[in-house]
Design an enzyme around this catalytic site. Structure first.
Site, short mmCIF file in Angstrom:
data_model
loop_
_atom_site.label_atom_id
_atom_site.label_comp_id
_atom_site.label_asym_id
_atom_site.label_seq_id
_atom_site.Cartn_x
_atom_site.Cartn_y
_atom_site.Cartn_z
N GLN A 1 -7.72 -10.38 17.86
CA GLN A 1 -9.18 -10.43 17.95
C GLN A 1 -9.65 -11.43 19.01
OE1 GLN A 1 -11.43 -9.98 14.12
NE2 GLN A 1 -9.45 -10.40 13.18
N LYS B 1 -9.96 -14.53 5.08
CA LYS B 1 -9.67 -15.85 5.64
C LYS B 1 -10.70 -16.90 5.20
CE LYS B 1 -12.02 -15.16 10.10
NZ LYS B 1 -12.98 -16.25 10.03
#
Length: 772
Positions: free
Chosen positions: A275, A43
């Site tokens: 997450q 990411k």
């Protein structure tokens, strides 16, 4: 893979080594974008490439880009990687944290609320101290109302954008009524001290945008491209900040504020609902789950290819997290191969568990498979680190505990910073009172109380009362003389600020002129030498800040110009160190030590070898989560985060018995272990339960609650009345053993333990033993 040395010149270069979903995210334009980025899916690469793509391929001015992440370390890494792609053009961008961005806006705009731009920033320690003073003045019983609990309640209110007036109106119960009263007085004193706490930074910025639509529109024009990392960790206040900057306003809103509206900026948020592990800090998973509803027309791209871990590790993570409900479907995969099997180990006690971990760390290091610096031990709660520290010290494994006393939390550092705050902002009563008699200068508690009473009766700051010491009733002449000397000391340093001397010179001056350095230098306490070295390091930090301020050349874009560097002043230095986050204090890659940390601290990190310990119901998942489905799902996400920190090797371990509150307690295997397919785990050792028979230990739930203030820690009572030769027993420290001799008259038993403890003669009345 990402190469920071490459000099990308075209869109082809920027996109060449991206997979298809990553490329789509970089090139996306028009609508809001949710990038669902699984663990280890690249990411940061996508974020940095997108910023570079905006500048180099879409012609976006760097000053129109706002990129937000959660830690200073992540922001610095992102800025550096973007700099490798676009060069000096990063200088006009805001690549920063939520709090830093808000401080920058507030320094330029907060005078609209009648607050000085030179406001102080209170951290948790300052806030707790001020709340303690407020509670004392309100005559609240500290045994009934704890300052930490009140502070947490106020923080929750601010994270929900609830001001003290609204909190007072909403207070329904007696306790909340008291908390709201403290909240009101706490905010009044913050205002009197020209200070904001950490939660105020975001709340006040949102209130500015909501109260002054013209200001909101100015920043919407400025930031035409907004990128937010770790979106699943945002709280309501942070969500509202992004909405103010990027939301699509209805026609009714436009008529109400009578401001011309421009199209919404392009918004890209990056996160992973799997997450989301910070609900206890106010983060709400709904922000990411409801993104498409909050920002109509939004697109979603999912990154599932993992570049960090082997497939066995990813399969285990996938199997655990799929048990959670209401999560968007996503399965991590890797082309790195299956890799090594996960290693499982069941120890008799927490000490035996730590012994196994230590031996494995040494074995891996000796074999050249994994060095200590590439190894981490994770646990659910800080208290679990004790057993590992004791064993690691004994066997000689170098380690570092992340989450100990940090540099900026040490007493001498806080004293020095309080001096600087008092110099920069004399209205900061908390800082002035902290250093009034540091080092000792003969100003006692009685004199401080008299000055405080006078300040409140006249309605002035504590420092202003010190300046009028001759008017304080009943003040002893000796105390008055010492106070006048203290006032002269701070006034001289304040003059240096007015003369625009750099921060490092003012810090060095006050440390010497106050007598602080002399007191430590002349001390016979060996710890004071360490404290002195820490102060020298703080001066070095200030010097580095001054050097950096004169090295960076950020353009004055006309907006928030008051906060643009270079600025080597004392207020700028105080702002910089106030924004240092806990998660920025992590061991460097070349530390040469095993890293010990809680699972919450491990977020965002990765290691070749990871030991996930304490996999027992009641420990992990935590006892608090056992009866609450939402909390249990967050615990499962925490397990997912822990598993996906491992690159090559993953160990799962637990203890059959664990001493809690002085008594051995039995806890069953964590339900999360059962969710991992057996084919993935190589069990090095199984416990008695796993082998088909279960110890008859009293099942004591492990509780997690603080002792009442003033309560004594009691030693557990008698464990056993008698045992017979041949009986199997479990000792809290030595593990499984067999009784080989009994002396009934003396109440002792000789026990041969399977561990390295060997044969021990123990008192049945006092030893932490349980029959099996």
């Amino acid at each position: 893979m990402y190469d920071p040395q490459l000099d990308f010149a075209t869109d082809v270069d920027l996109l060449a080594d991206l997979n298809e979903p990553q490329r789509q995210a970089v090139e996306h334009s028009g609508s809001p974008l949710l990038l669902v980025a699984g663990a280890g899916s690249g990411k940061t690469r996508v974020l940095t490439r997108r910023i570079a793509y905006l500048v180099k391929c879409r012609g976006v001015h760097p000053g129109n880009i706002l990129a937000i992440t959660f830690t200073n370390k992540a922001a610095l890494e992102m800025r550096a990687r973007v700099g490798d792609l676009v060069g000096a053009r990063t200088r006009g961008m805001w690549v920063t944290t939520f709090h830093s961005a808000c401080v920058r806006i507030l320094r330029a705009e907060i005078q609209r609320f009648g607050i000085s731009r030179s406001f102080s920033i209170y951290d948790d320690v300052d806030s707790k101290r001020l709340i303690g003073l407020v509670m004392k003045d309100l005559s609240l019983d500290p045994k009934k109302f704890r300052a930490a609990a009140v502070m947490h309640w106020i923080s929750d209110c601010k994270n929900e954008l609830v001001d003290f007036e609204s909190a007072e109106r909403a207070a329904a119960r007696g306790e909340e009524t008291v908390f709201a009263e403290v909240y009101r007085e706490y905010q009044r004193r913050l205002g009197a001290a020209n200070a904001l706490d950490f939660d105020d930074l975001i709340m006040t910025t949102v209130q500015l945008f909501q109260g002054f639509p013209d200001l909101r529109e100015a920043y919407r024009r400025r930031f035409r491209h907004v990128l937010v990392d770790e979106y699943q960790d945002t709280n309501h206040a942070q969500y509202m900040l992004i909405r103010e900057l990027c939301g699509q306003w209805l026609a009714a809103d436009r008529q109400a504020d009578e401001q011309p509206h421009i199209p919404s900026p392009e918004l890209m948020v990056v996160g992973d609902s799997d997450q989301s592990i910070y609900a206890f800090r106010g983060a709400t998973i709904r922000n990411i789950l409801d993104f498409e509803a909050d920002f109509p027309g939004a697109a979603t791209i999912v990154l599932e290819q993992n570049y960090r871990s082997t497939q066995n590790i990813l399969t285990a993570a996938n199997e655990v997290i799929t048990r959670n409900s209401k999560r968007p479907p996503k399965r991590l995969w890797s082309d790195a191969g299956d890799g090594e099997m996960i290693v499982g180990y069941v120890a008799d006690t927490e000490h035996a568990e730590a012994q196994f971990v230590a031996e494995e760390v040494k074995r891996l290091a000796d074999a050249g498979d994994s060095q200590p610096k590439d190894t981490a031990v994770f646990y659910r709660t800080n208290a679990q680190s004790r057993a590992f520290e004791e064993v690691f010290i004994r066997v000689g494994v170098p380690y570092r505990v992340v989450g100990g006393v940090r540099f900026y939390e040490r007493k001498e550092i806080r004293d020095a910073i309080s001096y600087l705050r008092a110099i920069a902002n004399p209205a900061d009563d908390v800082s002035v009172r902290r250093i009034l008699n540091v080092p000792r200068r003969g100003i006692g508690e009685r004199a401080e109380t008299q000055v405080d009473a006078y300040a409140r009766s006249v309605g002035i700051s504590f420092f202003a009362a010190l300046q009028s010491a001759q008017s304080v009733p009943g003040l002893a002449s000796r105390s008055r003389a010492q106070i006048e000397g203290f006032v002269r000391l701070l006034s001289a340093e304040q003059q240096k600020v007015a003369e625009q001397l750099p921060a490092d010179q003012i810090l060095a001056s006050i440390l010497h002129e106050s007598g602080y350095v002399d007191e430590l230098s002349n001390s016979q306490d060996p710890q004071d030498q360490t404290r002195l070295e820490n102060l020298v390091e703080l001066v070095s930090v200030a010097a580095e800040f001054v050097t950096a301020a004169h090295t960076v050349d950020l353009p004055d874009d006309g907006l928030a110009a008051a906060a643009v560097e270079p600025d080597d002043s004392l207020p700028a230095f105080l702002e910089r160190i106030a924004l240092v986050a806990d998660s920025d204090d992590l061991p460097s890659a070349d530390s040469g030590m095993v890293t010990l940390m809680t699972l919450h601290t491990a977020k965002g990190l990765e290691f070749d070898t990871v030991f996930l310990t304490g996999f027992e119901d009641g420990i992990f998942p935590h006892m608090r989560a056992m009866q609450d489905m939402d909390e249990l799902q967050e615990e499962r996400r925490l397990a997912y985060v822990g598993i996906t920190r491992a690159r090559k090797r993953l160990y799962l371990s637990r203890a059959i018995t664990r001493t809690m509150w002085g008594t051995p307690a039995y806890n069953p295997q964590s339900r999360f272990v059962a969710e991992i397919p057996d084919r993935l785990i190589d069990w090095r050792r199984l416990g008695m339960v796993d082998s088909g028979w279960e110890p008859r230990l009293a099942a004591r739930p492990i509780v997690s609650q603080p002792l009442a203030k003033g309560a004594a820690i009691k030693v557990a009572g008698p464990r056993l009345d008698s045992v017979e030769v041949g009986a199997k027993v479990m000792h809290a420290k030595f593990g499984l053993g067999a009784v080989i001799a009994v002396d009934a008259d003396r109440g002792t038993a000789d026990i041969r333990f399977e561990s390295a403890a060997g044969v021990k003669r123990l008192s049945l009345q006092h030893a932490p033993l349980q029959k099996l």
